[in-house]
Design a protein around this motif. Sequence first.
Motif, mmCIF file in Angstrom:
data_model
loop_
_atom_site.group_PDB
_atom_site.id
_atom_site.type_symbol
_atom_site.label_atom_id
_atom_site.label_comp_id
_atom_site.label_asym_id
_atom_site.label_seq_id
_atom_site.Cartn_x
_atom_site.Cartn_y
_atom_site.Cartn_z
ATOM 1 N N TRP A 169 0.854 -1.184 0.000
ATOM 2 C CA TRP A 169 0.000 0.000 0.000
ATOM 3 C C TRP A 169 0.891 1.234 0.000
ATOM 4 N N TYR A 170 0.508 2.176 -0.885
ATOM 5 C CA TYR A 170 1.231 3.442 -0.973
ATOM 6 C C TYR A 170 0.274 4.595 -0.730
ATOM 7 N N LYS A 171 0.848 5.670 -0.213
ATOM 8 C CA LYS A 171 0.128 6.923 -0.028
ATOM 9 C C LYS A 171 0.775 7.955 -0.936
ATOM 10 N N GLN A 172 -0.047 8.690 -1.663
ATOM 11 C CA GLN A 172 0.508 9.719 -2.529
ATOM 12 C C GLN A 172 -0.193 11.045 -2.271
ATOM 13 N N GLU A 173 0.594 11.995 -1.845
ATOM 14 C CA GLU A 173 0.079 13.349 -1.665
ATOM 15 C C GLU A 173 0.251 14.117 -2.974
ATOM 16 N N SER A 174 -0.512 15.153 -3.120
ATOM 17 C CA SER A 174 -0.544 15.900 -4.373
ATOM 18 C C SER A 174 0.838 16.372 -4.791
ATOM 19 N N GLY A 175 1.218 16.039 -6.030
ATOM 20 C CA GLY A 175 2.481 16.505 -6.571
ATOM 21 C C GLY A 175 3.706 15.794 -6.045
ATOM 22 N N GLY A 223 5.740 11.832 -5.036
ATOM 23 C CA GLY A 223 5.827 10.431 -5.384
ATOM 24 C C GLY A 223 5.146 9.558 -4.343
ATOM 25 N N PRO A 224 4.915 8.299 -4.654
ATOM 26 C CA PRO A 224 4.274 7.384 -3.701
ATOM 27 C C PRO A 224 5.147 7.168 -2.471
ATOM 28 N N GLN A 225 4.482 7.052 -1.353
ATOM 29 C CA GLN A 225 5.164 6.818 -0.083
ATOM 30 C C GLN A 225 4.715 5.466 0.458
ATOM 31 N N PHE A 226 5.668 4.627 0.769
ATOM 32 C CA PHE A 226 5.374 3.281 1.293
ATOM 33 C C PHE A 226 4.631 3.377 2.619
ATOM 34 N N ILE A 227 3.564 2.572 2.740
ATOM 35 C CA ILE A 227 2.834 2.522 4.010
ATOM 36 C C ILE A 227 3.072 1.190 4.695
ATOM 37 N N ILE A 228 2.695 0.128 4.020
ATOM 38 C CA ILE A 228 2.801 -1.188 4.614
ATOM 39 C C ILE A 228 2.753 -2.222 3.500
ATOM 40 N N ASP A 229 3.314 -3.374 3.749
ATOM 41 C CA ASP A 229 3.318 -4.436 2.745
ATOM 42 C C ASP A 229 2.899 -5.751 3.387
ATOM 43 N N ILE A 230 2.614 -6.707 2.531
ATOM 44 C CA ILE A 230 2.266 -8.035 3.015
ATOM 45 C C ILE A 230 2.592 -9.053 1.939
ATOM 46 N N ARG A 231 3.087 -10.193 2.368
ATOM 47 C CA ARG A 231 3.375 -11.273 1.425
ATOM 48 C C ARG A 231 2.207 -12.247 1.417
ATOM 49 N N SER A 232 2.183 -13.044 0.376
ATOM 50 C CA SER A 232 1.018 -13.899 0.162
ATOM 51 C C SER A 232 0.904 -15.028 1.171
ATOM 52 N N ASN A 233 1.949 -15.246 1.950
ATOM 53 C CA ASN A 233 1.873 -16.309 2.959
ATOM 54 C C ASN A 233 1.305 -15.793 4.287
ATOM 55 N N MET A 234 0.852 -14.544 4.266
ATOM 56 C CA MET A 234 0.247 -13.954 5.450
ATOM 57 C C MET A 234 -1.150 -13.462 5.097
ATOM 58 N N ASP A 235 -1.997 -13.275 6.113
ATOM 59 C CA ASP A 235 -3.312 -12.707 5.841
ATOM 60 C C ASP A 235 -3.555 -11.399 6.594
ATOM 61 N N LYS A 236 -2.615 -11.053 7.451
ATOM 62 C CA LYS A 236 -2.760 -9.803 8.207
ATOM 63 C C LYS A 236 -1.397 -9.317 8.636
ATOM 64 N N GLY A 286 0.913 -2.286 11.292
ATOM 65 C CA GLY A 286 1.956 -1.298 11.471
ATOM 66 C C GLY A 286 1.462 -0.274 12.470
ATOM 67 N N GLN A 287 2.064 0.890 12.413
ATOM 68 C CA GLN A 287 1.624 1.943 13.318
ATOM 69 C C GLN A 287 0.345 2.576 12.767
ATOM 70 N N ARG A 288 -0.749 2.376 13.389
ATOM 71 C CA ARG A 288 -2.078 2.864 13.017
ATOM 72 C C ARG A 288 -2.634 2.252 11.735
ATOM 73 N N VAL A 289 -1.894 1.399 11.082
ATOM 74 C CA VAL A 289 -2.378 0.782 9.849
ATOM 75 C C VAL A 289 -2.332 -0.732 9.938
ATOM 76 N N THR A 290 -3.296 -1.344 9.269
ATOM 77 C CA THR A 290 -3.367 -2.794 9.190
ATOM 78 C C THR A 290 -3.707 -3.171 7.765
ATOM 79 N N VAL A 291 -3.019 -4.146 7.226
ATOM 80 C CA VAL A 291 -3.346 -4.642 5.900
ATOM 81 C C VAL A 291 -3.885 -6.060 6.056
ATOM 82 N N LEU A 292 -4.966 -6.313 5.360
ATOM 83 C CA LEU A 292 -5.577 -7.636 5.352
ATOM 84 C C LEU A 292 -5.562 -8.187 3.936
ATOM 85 N N LEU A 293 -5.221 -9.444 3.821
ATOM 86 C CA LEU A 293 -5.160 -10.097 2.520
ATOM 87 C C LEU A 293 -6.059 -11.324 2.527
ATOM 88 N N ASN A 294 -6.963 -11.373 1.572
ATOM 89 C CA ASN A 294 -7.832 -12.535 1.403
ATOM 90 C C ASN A 294 -7.572 -13.107 0.021
#
Lengths: 111, 116
Positions: free
Chosen positions: A35-41, A43-56, A59-67
Amino acid sequence: GESVGLHLPTLSVQEGDNSIINCAYSNSASDYFIWYKQESGKGPQFIIDIRSNMDKRQGQRVTVLLNKTVKHLSLQIAATQPGDSAVYFCAETLNDYKLSFGAGTTVTVRA
Amino acid sequence: GAVVSQHPSWVICKSGTSVKIECRSLDFQATTMFWYRQFPKQSLMLMATSNEGSKATYEQGVEKDKFLINHASLTLSTLTVTSAHPEDSSFYICSARDLGTTGELFFGEGSRLTVL
């Protein structure tokens, strides 16, 4: 070619509430998602990542879920702040090489 | 942390001229860099993969003779938009993979090209 898509193009959320941003991916072989965050003007800023062998992953205030069953990815932001207003992209890749980006969700935080 | 720098951050040029955009990895080496193009309110679209010391690999539909990519060193890749036209106006973003640590991908801040 294969691409990552998003369910909603915009999301308006009250400051302090939790945000959920969804993403549907089409390549079942993808093994790494970011997941990336992009503010106006900027470049993308990395937020959090996940590999396919995980489902959750948390991070700090963020959670990624993969189904993988339904090829769905989501980003949860806790206690959304004004500084979280931006466009959020999910991206997928196979073997950690080229990234394929989704359409993006614009998040607007209401004071 | 690792930084990828792009220059210029914005450029305005006349139709028919060529514009060069640089992408530098400031504190790490990158044999592979990626160039993306982003139109307003759209996502990032991969244009090409820049390989140090060899030819770039272009995505389908991207004209290699129009978007010249040179990756002459482990810290620098350049994208030249040749004979630019107004439809080439876009936000061009590069990314570079850090070979030295986890292979993490870092993005530059982008270069805004406006062709008059």
